[in-house]
Design an enzyme around this catalytic site. Structure first.
Site, short mmCIF file in Angstrom:
data_model
loop_
_atom_site.label_atom_id
_atom_site.label_comp_id
_atom_site.label_asym_id
_atom_site.label_seq_id
_atom_site.Cartn_x
_atom_site.Cartn_y
_atom_site.Cartn_z
N GLU A 149 -1.45 -7.05 7.85
CA GLU A 149 -0.29 -7.23 8.34
C GLU A 149 -0.08 -8.12 9.59
OE1 GLU A 149 2.78 -7.29 7.79
OE2 GLU A 149 3.41 -5.23 7.54
N HIS A 182 0.90 -1.14 0.24
CA HIS A 182 -0.10 0.10 0.04
C HIS A 182 0.76 1.23 -0.01
CE1 HIS A 182 1.22 0.65 4.18
NE2 HIS A 182 0.90 -0.77 4.39
#
Length: 204
Positions: free
Chosen positions: A89, A15
């Site tokens: 994550e 990202h």
């Protein structure tokens, strides 16, 4: 013939840059931080870079920074974004969002223990890198099996490194030797679960 099966491409991205103070390093895992203005610009550069590619599906984790990046890219591809919690994550548990310096002072023994066994040590309330690897590999395998054609996944630095270590046959202890800058592109190529890395940490 198996050898004639069309090779798939998997675009594995990180990202864009997040909106957080950069004056000191912090533990950033599943804390849900949005993109910064720079991160949004990185996502639009990725949109332009990937617009002409033959991509059949776009996946991401369900964290804001991943979803926002994926939606910007997918808009020009005219694809819907499919988010998966399992692609998140690594969890940093009780240390989420806190500076390294603060943790080293507040939990000196735990800080040293984690440094000595970065793969297996579990922060309180979190998961170890070894545990995260199994989660990410399972999610990646499910996504690949559920789709056909080229695939785009907007992931995270730690999660991407774990997947790349697996594909490259690298020990997890070496995961931080793999750079994953904000807005980077990795390209995996192959089929039947066998992939090679065509591009690593490519930047727009």
């Amino acid at each position: 013939m198996p050898g004639n099966k069309r090779e798939r491409l998997i675009y594995l991205l990180r990202h864009g840059k997040i909106a957080i103070e950069q004056n000191e390093r912090r533990y950033i895992g599943q804390i849900d931080i949005p993109l910064s203005d720079e991160g949004v610009c990185q996502a639009y550069r990725l949109q332009e870079k990937l617009a002409g590619n033959d991509i059949a599906a776009v996946f991401c984790s369900d964290l804001k920074r991943s979803v926002h990046t994926a939606r910007i890219i997918a808009a020009k591809l005219e694809l819907q974004v499919q988010s998966r919690r399992e692609l998140r994550e690594i969890s940093m548990g009780d240390w989420e969002g806190k500076p390294f310096r603060e943790i080293a002072q507040a939990y000196p023994e735990e800080y040293v223990r984690r440094g000595n066994d970065i793969i297996n040590y579990r922060i309180p309330g979190a998961e170890s890198f070894a545990e995260c690897k199994f989660r990410i590999l399972a999610a990646f395998t499910d996504v690949v099996k559920a789709t056909d054609g080229n695939l785009l996944i907007v992931g995270h630095a730690g999660a991407n490194r774990l997947l790349l270590c697996h594909i490259l046959g690298m020990p997890l202890e070496n995961l931080f030797r793999i750079s994953q800058d904000y807005g980077c592109v990795n390209i995996l190529a192959g089929n039947s679960g066998q992939y090679r890395v065509k591009l690593l940490n490519g930047l727009s």
